[in-house]
Design a protein around this motif. Structure first.
Motif, short mmCIF file in Angstrom:
data_model
loop_
_atom_site.label_atom_id
_atom_site.label_comp_id
_atom_site.label_asym_id
_atom_site.label_seq_id
_atom_site.Cartn_x
_atom_site.Cartn_y
_atom_site.Cartn_z
N ARG A 187 0.82 -1.21 0.00
CA ARG A 187 0.00 0.00 0.00
C ARG A 187 0.85 1.26 0.00
O ARG A 187 0.37 2.34 -0.32
CB ARG A 187 -0.93 0.00 1.23
CG ARG A 187 -1.95 -1.13 1.19
CD ARG A 187 -2.83 -1.05 -0.03
NE ARG A 187 -3.67 -2.24 -0.18
CZ ARG A 187 -4.46 -2.46 -1.21
NH1 ARG A 187 -4.49 -1.61 -2.21
NH2 ARG A 187 -5.18 -3.56 -1.27
N GLU A 188 2.11 1.15 0.42
CA GLU A 188 3.02 2.28 0.38
C GLU A 188 4.23 1.86 -0.45
O GLU A 188 5.33 1.73 0.05
CB GLU A 188 3.44 2.70 1.79
CG GLU A 188 2.30 3.30 2.60
CD GLU A 188 2.77 3.86 3.93
OE1 GLU A 188 3.99 3.78 4.22
OE2 GLU A 188 1.94 4.39 4.67
N SER A 230 8.91 5.60 3.83
CA SER A 230 8.46 4.47 3.01
C SER A 230 9.64 3.64 2.55
O SER A 230 9.58 2.41 2.53
CB SER A 230 7.67 4.98 1.80
OG SER A 230 6.48 5.61 2.21
N ALA A 290 2.88 1.12 9.61
CA ALA A 290 2.99 0.56 8.27
C ALA A 290 2.10 -0.67 8.12
O ALA A 290 1.44 -0.87 7.08
CB ALA A 290 4.44 0.20 7.96
N ARG A 293 -1.51 0.50 7.75
CA ARG A 293 -1.79 0.97 6.39
C ARG A 293 -1.99 -0.20 5.44
O ARG A 293 -2.88 -0.18 4.59
CB ARG A 293 -0.63 1.85 5.92
CG ARG A 293 -0.48 3.14 6.66
CD ARG A 293 -1.27 4.24 6.04
NE ARG A 293 -0.82 4.51 4.68
CZ ARG A 293 -1.42 5.35 3.85
NH1 ARG A 293 -2.51 5.97 4.23
NH2 ARG A 293 -0.96 5.55 2.64
N SER A 300 -4.32 2.88 -3.52
CA SER A 300 -3.25 3.88 -3.56
C SER A 300 -3.73 5.20 -4.13
O SER A 300 -3.15 6.25 -3.85
CB SER A 300 -2.08 3.35 -4.40
OG SER A 300 -1.57 2.15 -3.85
#
Length: 323
Positions: A187-188, A230, A290, A293, A300
């Motif tokens: 997702r990141e 990230s 993280a 998320r 995204s």
């Protein structure tokens, strides 16, 4: 052919997609489009398409992009419902691209589109990733140059796989690489880290990065810190997880030494322990964030408009479309 390369792609299926993430670039976008049109000169067996991704611009960027789609059959575009960030815009462009290879290029003209044909030539030799490596960064502050220099080298030390130095998102990716990246569930997603993680044969073209042609950088300090976060947390390194253990061991050793040699400073020991605990909790907290998320499963980005056709006004609205 060098052993690090693979078989060249078939000359009969060579469509090259050029993806340009855009965020409030009205001051420079016209010049960018003109330079791209001149740079993508015809090459035997190669066709091009240009995909603009408007990352929620608040100026006239989208209106300019619409004009480009009416003027050229090679231009397509998508518009996000709001600003989701540069990495999301790159990912959105990769998912839209139909080419056998895809070039990621920022719209601010710091990265020269004129080297795209050379990238394509390297790809036709069999390289699956062709990166553009910056040998100089003109027009940027000392802080930006030093922080960028340190970023890639620290990331390489922390990462579980090699990381290309001084290389941003300006690169050509083979279709096989694009399919892999767009199929990941992160997702990141940190694209340049994911490319290095994949381990495809890679070569580099060196160039000097020019100052912005107009406007201001969209990578503010908070966005740079978010990108670094990230990179370090989702880039594949397990080292940060081991920091609390090392810190705790060092704190205990320091406490033992202080107890032996600095008996007159009783406050030093609890202060050292507090610092070690705070650091450990902070690192764990970042990882938990993280994980949160990732577990939320949110897309995204959200696409509000897409221009698939070169017919004037042929805009397909899909406000709820996500990816």
């Amino acid at each position: 052919m060098p052993a690090s390369q693979t078989s060249p792609p078939s000359p009969t299926t060579q469509l090259i997609s050029v993806v340009l993430p855009c965020y409030n670039e009205e001051a420079v976008l016209g010049r960018t489009h003109d330079r791209i049109a001149r740079a993508l000169r015809p090459v035997e067996g190669v066709r091009y398409e240009v995909i603009y991704v408007d990352d929620g611009s608040a100026d006239a960027t989208w209106n300019l992009i619409r004009t480009f789609t009416r003027e050229s059959p090679m231009v397509r575009a998508v518009r996000f419902s709001r600003n989701f960030g540069h990495q999301a815009a790159c990912l959105g462009g990769l998912k839209e691209a139909r080419g056998d290879a895809v070039v990621l290029l920022d719209a601010d003209l710091q990265d020269p589109p004129e080297i795209i044909p050379e990238m394509v030539a390297r790809w036709r030799q069999g390289w699956r990733v062709v990166s553009a490596r910056r040998t100089a960064r003109h027009g940027e502050s000392v802080f930006k140059n030093l922080s960028a220099f340190a970023f890639y080298r620290i990331l390489d030390r922390l990462s579980d796989h090699p990381v290309a130095f001084d290389t941003g998102d300006f690169r050509l990716l083979d279709r096989e690489v694009v399919d892999l990246l767009t199929g990941l569930t992160d997702r990141e997603l940190f694209l340049r880290g994911a490319v290095s993680w994949a381990g495809f044969p890679e070569t580099a073209i060196e160039y000097q990065r020019e100052p912005r042609a107009a406007g201001a950088s969209k990578y503010t300090l908070p966005k740079m810190l978010a990108l670094s976060r990230s990179a370090f947390l989702t880039g594949g390194s397990a080292l940060p997880l081991r920091i609390p253990l090392g810190t705790g061991t060092a704190a205990l050793a320091a406490a033992f030494v202080m107890a032996l040699t600095r008996r007159g400073r009783p406050k030093a020991l609890p202060l050292a322990l507090f610092g070690a605990q705070s650091l450990a909790v902070g690192v764990v907290g970042e990882y938990l964030h993280a994980v949160l998320r990732q577990g939320q499963g949110r897309p995204s980005y959200v696409i509000s408009e897409r221009i698939r056709s070169t017919i004037p006004g042929a805009v397909l609205a899909s406000v709820e479309e996500v990816a």
